[in-house]
Design a protein around this motif. Structure first.
Motif, PDB file in Angstrom:
ATOM      1  N   TYR A  52      15.435  35.251  -6.863  1.00  0.00           N
ATOM      2  CA  TYR A  52      14.147  35.206  -7.553  1.00  0.00           C
ATOM      3  C   TYR A  52      13.192  36.305  -7.094  1.00  0.00           C
ATOM      4  N   ALA A  53      13.053  36.476  -5.782  1.00  0.00           N
ATOM      5  CA  ALA A  53      12.081  37.448  -5.260  1.00  0.00           C
ATOM      6  C   ALA A  53      12.440  38.861  -5.704  1.00  0.00           C
ATOM      7  N   ILE A  59      11.012  43.285 -12.117  1.00  0.00           N
ATOM      8  CA  ILE A  59      10.112  43.218 -13.271  1.00  0.00           C
ATOM      9  C   ILE A  59       8.826  43.988 -13.000  1.00  0.00           C
ATOM     10  N   THR A  60       8.349  43.888 -11.770  1.00  0.00           N
ATOM     11  CA  THR A  60       7.075  44.527 -11.420  1.00  0.00           C
ATOM     12  C   THR A  60       7.260  45.925 -10.833  1.00  0.00           C
ATOM     13  N   ASP A  61       8.472  46.472 -10.928  1.00  0.00           N
ATOM     14  CA  ASP A  61       8.780  47.827 -10.458  1.00  0.00           C
ATOM     15  C   ASP A  61       8.530  48.006  -8.973  1.00  0.00           C
ATOM     16  N   ASN A  62       8.760  46.948  -8.211  1.00  0.00           N
ATOM     17  CA  ASN A  62       8.593  47.037  -6.761  1.00  0.00           C
ATOM     18  C   ASN A  62       9.919  46.867  -6.025  1.00  0.00           C
ATOM     19  N   LEU A  75      21.068  41.576 -10.543  1.00  0.00           N
ATOM     20  CA  LEU A  75      19.608  41.450 -10.556  1.00  0.00           C
ATOM     21  C   LEU A  75      19.035  41.745 -11.936  1.00  0.00           C
ATOM     22  N   ASP A  76      19.659  42.663 -12.660  1.00  0.00           N
ATOM     23  CA  ASP A  76      19.179  42.970 -14.003  1.00  0.00           C
ATOM     24  C   ASP A  76      19.291  41.742 -14.903  1.00  0.00           C
ATOM     25  N   LEU A  77      20.395  41.006 -14.800  1.00  0.00           N
ATOM     26  CA  LEU A  77      20.560  39.774 -15.580  1.00  0.00           C
ATOM     27  C   LEU A  77      19.528  38.724 -15.175  1.00  0.00           C
TER      28      LEU A  77
END
Length: 271
Positions: A52-53, A59-62, A75-77
């Motif tokens: 999750y993290a 998603i937040t580009d971090n 992770l992309d899925l």
């Protein structure tokens, strides 16, 4: 929080912009940055999304660029799943409804194939709020039925990314948008385009009716086919919409009478 940019051109929106611009994701709207960054809005999603993290960081580009390639694919899925579940929560907020309303007025989700609905714009809806169970369907507010998307790309979208409440909550918040049961759609229609679409739909529906008639002859009686047809039941947060529930009880009583009449006709050899 004050230092975070909320502009659409910020680095934050790179993954979301890529996701929204990808083919097959036209049904989605952009979830605003401050909504995703407010962890209260994401309560419970950590139990539904693996990694999750890291998915949230993607998603937040971090996301750390040094992450392993084999993990990045998974992770992309998970990032797609997380964004979809956040999207389902976002579109039932006031700002989310307003964004989806714009897409609805443009008929971005398509139009009802029934001739008598006169090209009524459709709305996406899920049959369940649990991911990986049912694909997205399209709800017509006029005939109150659901349809599968024409495109296979759209047909593969998880219905949980829109939830079971969205279209009915939209009509509850914007009651002036509730379509009439007869007459033309009130917005987003080019009359000439509507005539062309109507002609195409008429031909397609005639062909479908002929195919269904042949299938009825092969599968059994008309009454048996009618009894197998499931009714879609509009719900908001799990509860049936009161007025629609009353209407459906009346419609089901009428259908039961029609089915009984069909059985009687078939028993007498009239069909």
């Amino acid at each position: 929080m004050e230092e975070v940019s909320t502009g659409s051109g910020s680095d934050y929106s790179k993954w979301i912009s890529w996701f929204l611009s990808s083919k097959g994701n036209e049904y989605f709207c952009e979830v605003e940055e401050d909504y995703i960054l407010d962890r209260f809005n994401l309560t419970g999603l950590n139990t539904e999304v693996q990694h999750y993290a890291q998915a949230l960081d993607m998603i937040t580009d971090n996301l750390d660029e040094e992450i392993q390639d084999d993990l990045r694919g998974n992770l992309d899925l998970q990032a797609r799943l997380l964004y979809g579940l956040i999207h389902a929560r976002w579109i039932v907020t006031a700002r989310g409804l307003a964004k989806m309303l714009e897409k609805y007025k443009r008929a971005d989700f398509g139009r009802c194939p029934r001739v008598l609905c006169q090209s009524q714009p459709l709305l996406p809806v899920g049959l369940t709020d649990v991911p990986y169970e049912k694909s997205v369907k399209l709800y017509c507010g006029r005939c109150e039925d659901i349809y599968s998307p024409k495109s296979s790309r759209h047909g593969s979208i998880d219905g949980a990314y829109f939830g079971t409440s969205f279209p009915h909550l939209l009509f509850l918040v914007y009651p002036n948008l509730i379509p009439p049961k007869s007459g033309p759609a009130e917005f987003g229609l080019n009359p000439r385009a509507g005539d062309i679409e109507g002609g195409r739909r008429s031909r397609r529906i005639r062909e479908e009716q002929e195919t269904q008639a042949e299938a009825v002859g092969e599968a059994g009686s008309t009454a048996a086919v009618a009894l197998k047809a499931d009714r879609y039941r509009p719900r908001i947060f799990g509860f049936q919409v009161n007025e629609i529930a009353k209407l459906q009880r009346w419609q089901e009583a009428v259908r039961d009478k029609q089915v009984a009449r069909l059985e009687e006709l078939e028993a007498n050899g009239a069909m």
